[in-house]
Design an enzyme around this catalytic site. Sequence first.
Site, PDB file in Angstrom:
ATOM      1  N   LEU A   1       0.688  -1.121   0.059  1.00 29.69           N
ATOM      2  CA  LEU A   1       0.005  -0.105   0.082  1.00 29.69           C
ATOM      3  C   LEU A   1       0.802   1.353   0.135  1.00 29.69           C
ATOM      4  O   LEU A   1       1.806   1.345   0.656  1.00 29.69           O
ATOM      5  CB  LEU A   1      -0.913   0.096   1.361  1.00 29.69           C
ATOM      6  CG  LEU A   1      -2.026  -1.251   1.181  1.00 29.69           C
ATOM      7  CD1 LEU A   1      -2.726  -1.006   2.555  1.00 29.69           C
ATOM      8  CD2 LEU A   1      -2.784  -1.420   0.110  1.00 29.69           C
TER       9      LEU A   1
ATOM     10  N   GLY B   1       0.568  -5.448   1.071  1.00 30.81           N
ATOM     11  CA  GLY B   1      -0.226  -5.664  -0.185  1.00 30.81           C
ATOM     12  C   GLY B   1       0.184  -6.273  -1.334  1.00 30.81           C
ATOM     13  O   GLY B   1      -0.718  -6.717  -1.894  1.00 30.81           O
TER      14      GLY B   1
ATOM     15  N   ASN C   1       3.876  -7.818   6.500  1.00 29.34           N
ATOM     16  CA  ASN C   1       4.796  -7.251   7.888  1.00 29.34           C
ATOM     17  C   ASN C   1       4.005  -5.997   8.333  1.00 29.34           C
ATOM     18  O   ASN C   1       4.800  -5.213   8.901  1.00 29.34           O
ATOM     19  CB  ASN C   1       5.939  -6.980   6.944  1.00 29.34           C
ATOM     20  CG  ASN C   1       6.026  -6.132   6.115  1.00 29.34           C
ATOM     21  OD1 ASN C   1       5.136  -5.867   5.250  1.00 29.34           O
ATOM     22  ND2 ASN C   1       6.982  -5.064   6.043  1.00 29.34           N
ATOM     23  N   GLU C   2       2.742  -5.903   8.105  1.00 29.66           N
ATOM     24  CA  GLU C   2       1.941  -4.898   8.841  1.00 29.66           C
ATOM     25  C   GLU C   2       2.265  -4.504  10.359  1.00 29.66           C
ATOM     26  O   GLU C   2       2.787  -3.327  10.557  1.00 29.66           O
ATOM     27  CB  GLU C   2       0.503  -4.848   8.790  1.00 29.66           C
ATOM     28  CG  GLU C   2       0.242  -4.679   7.270  1.00 29.66           C
ATOM     29  CD  GLU C   2       0.146  -5.596   6.417  1.00 29.66           C
ATOM     30  OE1 GLU C   2      -0.333  -5.654   5.278  1.00 29.66           O
ATOM     31  OE2 GLU C   2       0.975  -7.006   6.725  1.00 29.66           O
TER      32      GLU C   2
END
Length: 252
Positions: A62, A107, A131-132
């Site tokens: 993103l 994303g 990996n957010e």
Amino acid sequence: MVVELDESTGIAVLKMKNPPVNTLSLELLTEFSISLEKLENDRGCRGLILTSAATKIFSAGLDINEMCGKSMEHYAEFWRALQEMWLKLYNSSMVTIAAINGTSPAGGCLMAMSCDFRIMAENPKYSIGLNETQLGIVAPFWFKDTMVNTIGNRATERSLQLGLLYSAPEAYKIGLVDQLVPEENIQSAAATVATQWLTIPDHARQITKSMMRKPTVDRLLTHRESDIQNFVSFITKDSIQKSLRMYIEMLK
């Protein structure tokens, strides 16, 4: 997006082209959904290879700039576009092959997992994963559901809590990708796999795919508006905006 349809095989190649790292901006997401819908409606197109026009990167995920310093309306529009991209790709009637020719976090990993089959360049320097949490944000439930459907519950829980990025060999070992090939062979390998899948009668394959994926798709469709509201309320928090600004500065 760059779209190339081979009418003799019925296989289209869809290349992401958003330099330098194919971030999923509002513009790219919108164009992606439009391109996918056109291919779905083209009776001459039965298969799709999703890849990157860049080298060493599939998609960096993103676009952080879409989530920082914007209006609540913009955040809602951006998140709806992301949902739409996933719904169209995950639920596609076409055979979808991800040709992952570079690193693919967050994303980018979601896009790859949404395809029917994943081929990754055999390069230990390339990584893939959700990996957010490393950025202080949380992968939404439908990201999680897509990963559970790919690698199972336990591996997903560990991956999401730790925000793990797997090297290409590690990703293959846990089933996050289905095949590793030398980088120069990735397009030909994807075409070969797509051709194999297309030997199955379309209606039988499509009904089976829908049967497998419908509960996951329906869950987002049922909670779509609340998911948007949750994202907007989360992303507008001062602490989150501050950490995103710091991350953007670090990237610079």
